[in-house]
Scaffold this active site. Structure first.
Site, PDB file in Angstrom:
ATOM      1  CG  HIS A 356       7.091   4.106  46.916  1.00  0.00           C
ATOM      2  ND1 HIS A 356       7.233   2.918  46.243  1.00  0.00           N
ATOM      3  CD2 HIS A 356       7.935   4.991  46.304  1.00  0.00           C
ATOM      4  CE1 HIS A 356       8.107   3.068  45.253  1.00  0.00           C
ATOM      5  NE2 HIS A 356       8.559   4.313  45.289  1.00  0.00           N
ATOM      6  CB  SER A 357      10.780   3.794  48.240  1.00  0.00           C
ATOM      7  OG  SER A 357      12.184   3.844  48.165  1.00  0.00           O
ATOM      8  CE1 TYR A 358      15.829   5.645  54.320  1.00  0.00           C
ATOM      9  CE2 TYR A 358      14.157   6.901  55.501  1.00  0.00           C
ATOM     10  CZ  TYR A 358      15.428   6.340  55.437  1.00  0.00           C
ATOM     11  OH  TYR A 358      16.279   6.478  56.506  1.00  0.00           O
ATOM     12  N   GLY A 360       8.513   2.716  53.689  1.00  0.00           N
ATOM     13  CA  GLY A 360       8.405   1.436  54.375  1.00  0.00           C
ATOM     14  C   GLY A 360       9.379   1.334  55.527  1.00  0.00           C
ATOM     15  CB  THR A 384       4.765   0.076  46.763  1.00  0.00           C
ATOM     16  OG1 THR A 384       5.009   1.405  47.213  1.00  0.00           O
ATOM     17  CG2 THR A 384       3.277  -0.213  46.840  1.00  0.00           C
TER      18      THR A 384
END
Length: 439
Positions: A356-358, A360, A384
């Site tokens: 998720h977010s960072y 990724g 995500t």
């Protein structure tokens, strides 16, 4: 044709009617500072100048240097203190009087009006909150959701209270990972000494031995820790919305081994040791009388400074220093370290990532640094709201091609689930997560 300039145009204002009642021909005249002063108008068409609140009375006024007294953006009539019509004689000001201001402050009285102590409970019960059977955080007595503005006009205190509750919830989620999900807490670095700063991850019993499938979870940046997606959702919604527990339980039910990364646990904080600075006057060759006078001035200055600091921030917090964890000083380093020491050593033929977010971005960095190994073990990656950028991270062509085939980024969108969402990056597909609220 000669180019017209602003100075060649004049603004027309109708002349007052004559005594006989007949209208006179409009006489052009220039109105300096008028609200129409910057408009291009035809010189042969009368344009009435409507009254408007503006500072036209300042045009041509002389403001004496050093005598402008600023106020809250002027008065309601558009006048400004410091204008020639509102001059005031200079007021005598003594530096000694202004520097002595703090000595007249009643510190005890100010403290009564200041924020309450920053001492908060260290348990949910102490906060009088608990998670109900639906995983929702509710007040034990009233049953109401969490209230951030517990005390009006004390935002800093309310924020500190929220952060203290968040730390308790982090420990609560750790307990759920161990008790409800049957995960083991593994310290890292794996070869850390007794006094060395350490972090940890969570793994299922079969994480390294499961021959078929392994699921790896990476959260985003900020205050979240292992097992969490978003602290805000845990507090304001429920545990299922804000934690990774539903993902972990479903993965284990479907026969996956599980590894939960902890990429934001990069350092430990310890109180900064106090340094004693020896006065330079002690070792000087100055006369004793001059040295004593300088020391006296220095002590008085320090006393006033300390007094002001206590007034400005009566609850002065301890100065802390950060001791970074070896080879885990950033989310990117953490992802690579866990890959090298755990994921790469696992027996699973198929490794799956949810980031998720960072998280990724951390995965993309792992892909860049360990491209061949990742390609040989990772089957698919679910991102995500990932914030990765293949251009800024300088991902090569082969990395981008692999991501197009094996990754998918579900992003916040009001479109139906899995609807394609346009992307400006040439890496992986972006599709709708059918929600507009980020984790």
């Amino acid at each position: 044709m000669k180019k017209a300039t602003l100075s060649s145009h004049r603004i027309l204002s109708p002349s007052p009617p004559s005594a006989t009642g007949t209208k006179l021909t409009p006489t052009p005249r220039l109105l300096p500072g008028c609200c129409h002063g910057r408009r291009r108008v035809r010189s042969d068409v009368p344009v009435p100048c409507r009254p408007r609140k503006c500072n036209s009375n300042l045009v041509g006024a002389r403001i004496p240097r050093g005598k402008v007294i600023t106020t809250a953006r002027g008065s309601s009539t558009g006048e400004l203190e410091g204008h020639a019509s509102s001059r005031q004689p200079p007021q005598p000001c003594s530096w000694g009087q202004s520097s002595d201001l703090l000595s007249r402050i009643d510190l005890d009285e100010l403290m009564k009006k200041d924020e309450p102590p920053l001492d908060f409970p260290d348990t949910l019960e102490g906060f009088e909150y608990a998670f109900n059977e639906k995983g929702q955080l509710r007040h034990i007595k009233t049953g109401e959701p969490f209230v951030f503005n517990y005390r009006e006009d004390l935002h800093r205190w309310n924020q500190k209270r929220y952060e203290a509750l968040g730390e308790i919830i982090t420990k609560y989620v750790y307990e759920l990972l161990e008790k409800d999900c049957n995960l083991k807490k593994i310290s890292i670095p794996v070869d850390a000494t007794e006094n060395e700063p350490k972090s940890f991850i969570f793994m299922s019993e079969d994480a390294l031995t499961n021959p078929q499938k392994l699921m790896v979870l990476i959260h985003g940046s900020g205050v979240v820790r292992a097992g969490q997606w978003a602290r805000r959702l845990i507090i304001n919604e429920d545990l299922d919305s804000g934690t990774q527990i539903p993902f972990i339980k479903r993965a284990m039910d479907e026969g996956y081994g599980v590894i939960v990364l902890n990429p934001n646990e990069n350092y430990i904080e310890v109180e900064k040791p106090k340094t004693h600075v020896q006065s330079s006057s002690d070792s000087s060759d100055e006369p004793a009388e001059k040295r004593e006078r300088k020391d006296k001035v220095s002590k008085e200055t320090k006393k006033r400074r300390d007094f002001y600091e206590k007034y400005r921030n009566p609850q002065r917090e301890k100065e802390m220093m950060q001791l970074y964890i070896r080879e885990n000083g950033s989310p990117e380093e953490h992802a690579i370290y866990v890959w090298d020491h755990f994921i790469a050593q696992s027996a699973a033929e198929n490794v799956f990532f949810v980031a998720h977010s960072y998280g990724g971005l951390a995965f993309v960095e792992l892909m860049i640094q360990r491209e061949a190994d990742v390609k040989s073990k990772v089957t698919a990656v679910a991102l995500t709201d990932s914030v990765h950028n293949v251009w800024h991270q300088e991902a090569g062509k082969t990395v981008r091609e692999w991501m197009r085939e094996n990754c998918c980024n579900w992003v916040s969108s009001s479109e139906p689930l899995d609807t394609s969402v346009e992307s400006m990056l040439p890496d992986c597909p972006r599709v709708s997560a059918a929600c507009s609220t980020e984790m």
